[in-house]
Write a protein that holds these residues in place. Structure first.
Motif, PDB file in Angstrom:
ATOM      1  N   TRP A 134      16.217   1.953 -29.925  1.00 62.05           N
ATOM      2  CA  TRP A 134      16.014   0.520 -30.084  1.00 62.05           C
ATOM      3  C   TRP A 134      16.931  -0.313 -29.189  1.00 62.05           C
ATOM      4  O   TRP A 134      17.968   0.148 -28.725  1.00 62.05           O
ATOM      5  N   ALA A 135      16.535  -1.562 -28.967  1.00 75.13           N
ATOM      6  CA  ALA A 135      17.375  -2.546 -28.271  1.00 75.13           C
ATOM      7  C   ALA A 135      16.975  -3.937 -28.747  1.00 75.13           C
ATOM      8  O   ALA A 135      15.814  -4.194 -29.073  1.00 75.13           O
ATOM      9  N   ASN A 136      17.949  -4.837 -28.760  1.00 73.90           N
ATOM     10  CA  ASN A 136      17.713  -6.240 -29.100  1.00 73.90           C
ATOM     11  C   ASN A 136      17.330  -6.965 -27.816  1.00 73.90           C
ATOM     12  O   ASN A 136      18.187  -7.322 -27.005  1.00 73.90           O
ATOM     13  N   ALA A 137      16.032  -7.173 -27.610  1.00 76.65           N
ATOM     14  CA  ALA A 137      15.543  -7.772 -26.367  1.00 76.65           C
ATOM     15  C   ALA A 137      15.998  -9.217 -26.238  1.00 76.65           C
ATOM     16  O   ALA A 137      16.380  -9.666 -25.146  1.00 76.65           O
ATOM     17  N   THR A 138      15.953  -9.965 -27.314  1.00 78.26           N
ATOM     18  CA  THR A 138      16.362 -11.371 -27.268  1.00 78.26           C
ATOM     19  C   THR A 138      17.821 -11.493 -26.861  1.00 78.26           C
ATOM     20  O   THR A 138      18.183 -12.322 -26.014  1.00 78.26           O
ATOM     21  N   GLN A 139      18.679 -10.663 -27.421  1.00 77.53           N
ATOM     22  CA  GLN A 139      20.099 -10.707 -27.104  1.00 77.53           C
ATOM     23  C   GLN A 139      20.340 -10.383 -25.635  1.00 77.53           C
ATOM     24  O   GLN A 139      21.139 -11.050 -24.963  1.00 77.53           O
ATOM     25  N   GLN A 140      19.658  -9.365 -25.103  1.00 78.45           N
ATOM     26  CA  GLN A 140      19.852  -9.007 -23.696  1.00 78.45           C
ATOM     27  C   GLN A 140      19.419 -10.124 -22.769  1.00 78.45           C
ATOM     28  O   GLN A 140      20.124 -10.475 -21.810  1.00 78.45           O
ATOM     29  N   LEU A 141      18.269 -10.721 -23.028  1.00 76.72           N
ATOM     30  CA  LEU A 141      17.765 -11.783 -22.150  1.00 76.72           C
ATOM     31  C   LEU A 141      18.668 -13.003 -22.199  1.00 76.72           C
ATOM     32  O   LEU A 141      18.917 -13.644 -21.168  1.00 76.72           O
ATOM     33  N   ARG A 142      19.177 -13.342 -23.366  1.00 80.75           N
ATOM     34  CA  ARG A 142      20.061 -14.510 -23.466  1.00 80.75           C
ATOM     35  C   ARG A 142      21.415 -14.241 -22.834  1.00 80.75           C
ATOM     36  O   ARG A 142      22.050 -15.155 -22.315  1.00 80.75           O
ATOM     37  N   ARG A 143      21.856 -12.983 -22.859  1.00 87.38           N
ATOM     38  CA  ARG A 143      23.134 -12.648 -22.237  1.00 87.38           C
ATOM     39  C   ARG A 143      23.054 -12.865 -20.728  1.00 87.38           C
ATOM     40  O   ARG A 143      23.997 -13.351 -20.103  1.00 87.38           O
ATOM     41  N   PHE A 144      21.951 -12.486 -20.115  1.00 82.45           N
ATOM     42  CA  PHE A 144      21.810 -12.628 -18.673  1.00 82.45           C
ATOM     43  C   PHE A 144      21.477 -14.061 -18.266  1.00 82.45           C
ATOM     44  O   PHE A 144      21.817 -14.492 -17.167  1.00 82.45           O
TER      45      PHE A 144
END
Length: 409
Positions: A105-115
């Motif tokens: 699994w991965a938190n897609a929302t968190q990754q996109l907001r981090r970048f």
């Protein structure tokens, strides 16, 4: 005779595996119609000891070998970037490996907001450590529920200020916000018990500025002997004049110091225990302080380079050890996913054993961060009265070799 495509079978196996796992743990799964590809397959509402909570996420499920990469798995973002990053329900990506029959699994929302929108990745990275099964379900649910809760109550305010300033606050920190007459934003940030606060100003491009109540009121900082205040040299403390603060802003910052001091002292005038440092014991509490981040960074980097120089295979051994761990913190697993997707970052980590004084500055901060995640389990920070090598204690993923009797002499 018509045949069912293999990809469809694997995709359905992925959906079935995830649904079965979640429902076995009493979480509520609602499938989203697959007639149109909106980038989500499930709504998942979490339960807590049989009670339905208000915490819901959306999940995109992928199955098959095609999603595997050398450092884990990926899920393409495609045209879903805006809905995954800006929606009011966070989106998680789950990959099913048919060979091992394992979910990741991965938190897609968190990754996109981090970048951020300007550097948004084309793929969501998923670490091989991000296993989702019976043993990791509780930690996954806890991480997901905490992330959903970022947008409720006081945490919603902190999340807004974090996204605005590019900073991460601990829930125990004192964080106050002020907007002046020109619509400029000021953020006051202080850890419980600290005398030094950090000011974040939109007019200063959110660059951290260290202040104390005393420095704020002086136009110049005297340069006495090399004493430090919470690890920060007096000469690095800024004044109101340095920051261009007007009288109203000065009074607001002074009020922030007064109110947070009252909160720290509590009803009996006793210091509230600092929750931000795992090494803080009762004996150390009175002298506990934060060492300047740059000092810690330089010290840890020196230790990393020294160990890699002595043990050239340390990175590979540490990665293998990490892959065998099943109790990594979910936030570390999530960070691994985004870092391991970048080939250049992974290459730079593996090149650390060839780094020199001339080339070390060319290594990106992301590569340093990934190296720390690979090599180090945790870093404990003690009181500032100790020598630096005692203030900072590193717990390595691979313990340091025990010197032989001849080396010890």
């Amino acid at each position: 005779m018509a045949k069912i495509p293999k990809g469809r079978r694997v995709g359905q196996a992925a959906v079935n595996a995830l649904r079965t796992l979640l429902e076995e743990h009493d979480h509520i799964v609602q499938e989203i119609s697959g007639q149109n590809d909106f980038g989500e397959d499930f709504y998942v509402t979490f339960t807590d000891d049989g009670d339905v909570t208000s915490d819901t996420i959306k999940v995109q499920v992928k199955g098959g070998d095609s999603w595997r990469r050398g450092n884990g798995y990926v899920v393409p973002v495609d045209r879903h970037r805006d809905t995954w990053s800006e929606g009011n329900i966070p989106v998680y990506c789950v990959v099913y490996d048919p060979n091992s029959k394992t979910l990741y699994w991965a938190n897609a929302t968190q990754q996109l907001r981090r970048f951020g929108p300007l550097n948004a990745p084309h793929f969501i990275g998923i670490s091989p450590n991000a296993v989702l099964d019976d043993t990791t379900m509780d930690s996954f649910v806890a991480q997901a529920r905490r992330y959903v809760g970022r947008y409720r109550g006081r945490q919603a305010v902190l999340t807004h200020l974090e996204e605005m300033s590019g900073t991460e606050f601990d829930p125990a920190d004192h964080v106050l916000h002020f907007v002046n007459g020109d619509d400029d934003d000021l953020i006051f940030w202080k850890r419980p018990g600290d005398a030094v606060a950090t000011l974040l100003l939109s007019t200063q491009e959110w660059e951290p500025a260290w202040v104390t109540l005393e420095s704020l009121m002086r136009s110049e900082i005297p340069m006495p002997e090399p004493s430090t205040r919470l690890g920060i040299p007096d000469a690095d403390l800024l004044t109101a004049e340095d920051l261009g603060l007007n009288r109203t802003e000065i009074m607001w910052v002074a009020a922030c110091f007064a109110s947070t001091r009252q909160a720290d002292e509590g009803p009996e005038g006793e210091l509230v225990e600092c929750e931000g440092c795992p090494s803080c014991t009762g004996e150390e509490l009175e002298e506990h302080a934060s060492i300047e981040a740059d000092v810690i960074h330089a010290y840890v980097l020196d230790r990393i380079l020294a160990r890699i120089d002595a043990e050239p295979d340390l990175v590979q051994r540490s990665i293998r050890a990490m892959r065998e761990e099943t109790d990594l913190e979910p936030n570390i697993v999530a960070e691994l996913g985004s870092l391991e997707t970048e080939p250049r970052v992974v290459r730079q980590v593996h090149k650390l054993n060839r780094a020199t004084a001339e080339t070390v500055n060319d290594i990106e901060p992301e590569a340093y961060r990934l190296a720390i995640l690979y090599l180090i389990q945790c870093i404990y920070v003690g009181g500032p009265s100790l020598p630096l090598d005692e203030q900072v204690r590193i717990v390595w993923r691979i313990p340091e070799p025990t010197p032989s009797p001849s080396q010890a002499r």
